[in-house]
Design a protein around this motif. Sequence first.
Motif, short mmCIF file in Angstrom:
data_model
loop_
_atom_site.label_atom_id
_atom_site.label_comp_id
_atom_site.label_asym_id
_atom_site.label_seq_id
_atom_site.Cartn_x
_atom_site.Cartn_y
_atom_site.Cartn_z
N SER A 3 65.63 86.84 -46.69
CA SER A 3 65.58 87.13 -45.48
C SER A 3 66.58 86.35 -44.62
O SER A 3 67.39 85.48 -45.11
N ALA A 4 66.61 86.66 -43.40
CA ALA A 4 67.83 86.09 -42.54
C ALA A 4 67.48 84.57 -42.20
O ALA A 4 66.29 84.20 -42.26
N ASP A 28 84.12 94.39 -47.18
CA ASP A 28 83.24 93.24 -47.61
C ASP A 28 81.98 93.13 -46.74
O ASP A 28 81.28 91.93 -46.82
N THR A 29 81.72 94.04 -45.95
CA THR A 29 80.50 94.25 -45.15
C THR A 29 79.65 95.32 -45.66
O THR A 29 78.33 95.24 -45.90
N LEU A 30 80.24 96.55 -45.57
CA LEU A 30 79.62 97.77 -46.22
C LEU A 30 79.87 97.99 -47.75
O LEU A 30 79.44 98.65 -48.45
N PRO A 127 71.00 102.51 -46.61
CA PRO A 127 69.87 102.52 -45.68
C PRO A 127 70.02 101.79 -44.17
O PRO A 127 69.01 101.91 -43.50
N ALA A 128 70.84 100.69 -44.13
CA ALA A 128 71.04 99.68 -42.96
C ALA A 128 71.52 100.74 -41.94
O ALA A 128 71.13 100.59 -40.85
N LEU A 129 72.51 101.51 -42.52
CA LEU A 129 73.41 102.15 -41.37
C LEU A 129 72.35 103.32 -40.85
O LEU A 129 72.64 103.48 -39.75
N PRO A 232 71.88 87.41 -45.63
CA PRO A 232 72.53 87.50 -46.86
C PRO A 232 72.80 88.93 -47.31
O PRO A 232 73.59 89.18 -48.31
N ASN A 233 72.40 89.78 -46.35
CA ASN A 233 72.70 91.25 -46.68
C ASN A 233 72.40 92.18 -45.39
O ASN A 233 71.58 91.61 -44.71
N LEU A 234 72.37 93.47 -45.65
CA LEU A 234 72.10 94.32 -44.38
C LEU A 234 70.57 94.69 -43.95
O LEU A 234 70.28 94.61 -43.13
#
Length: 243
Positions: A3-4, A28-30, A127-129, A232-234
């Motif tokens: 989690s964040a 390096d983000t998507l 999924p995040a987008l 750690p991730n989107l």
Amino acid sequence: MASASPAPIGATPLDVSRIAAISLDLDDTLWPIWPTIERAERVLHEWLLREAPKTASLLLTPGVLRELREATAKERSDLAHDLSALRRESIRTALTRAGEDPALADPAFDAFFEERQRVTLYDDALPALKWLSERYPLVAVSNGNASIHKTGVGRWFRTAFNARDFGSGKPHAPIFRAAAASVGLLPKDVLHVGDDAALDVVGALNAGMQAAWLVRDERPWEHGARPQLIVPNLHALCIALGA
């Protein structure tokens, strides 16, 4: 899934109620950038083997390609914000050094650039987008030369800014301010998300945005100004915003 993390010590906690839009870095983000670049460079080398074999042979020598890039960047500081132009000029220099037609730089770069757009998204990206775009207008902000449409993520974004077309890039404030203005907002109303501590996080904070640092590996925070959120991730980003 992790989690964040809470805001680092000394940082202002994330104010979700302020967020009216989100700006996102791309490379390096998507998607991971270096596998993409390495594959594109292989395609470039294959093109050179067919069309400019002396240049292909030259570039096989260890260190030559890096030397050419560094020399081009130094000689053409006016192109510092334009990665496409820098690479094209590096190819042109290699062709000239090998005694082949420098005009081949343009089609050679085109072969590289087409492959550079074939990215492999992180598993959490689509999924995040989808989740984020249903709740916020999204704006892409990148120093790289990826196209949101050619990479297949354009449908999720309202607008996109890159350093080449804008004329300057991150960490300078104008590109962040323009991103906010493109969706009718002030920087204070926007959360910027990216993996680069200096370019993304410090740049966004200095422009007046809130910032989330995306850290897919273990890296210490080494700057003064601190992000409001570390994820750690989107997927973790979406959880933090949903909470």
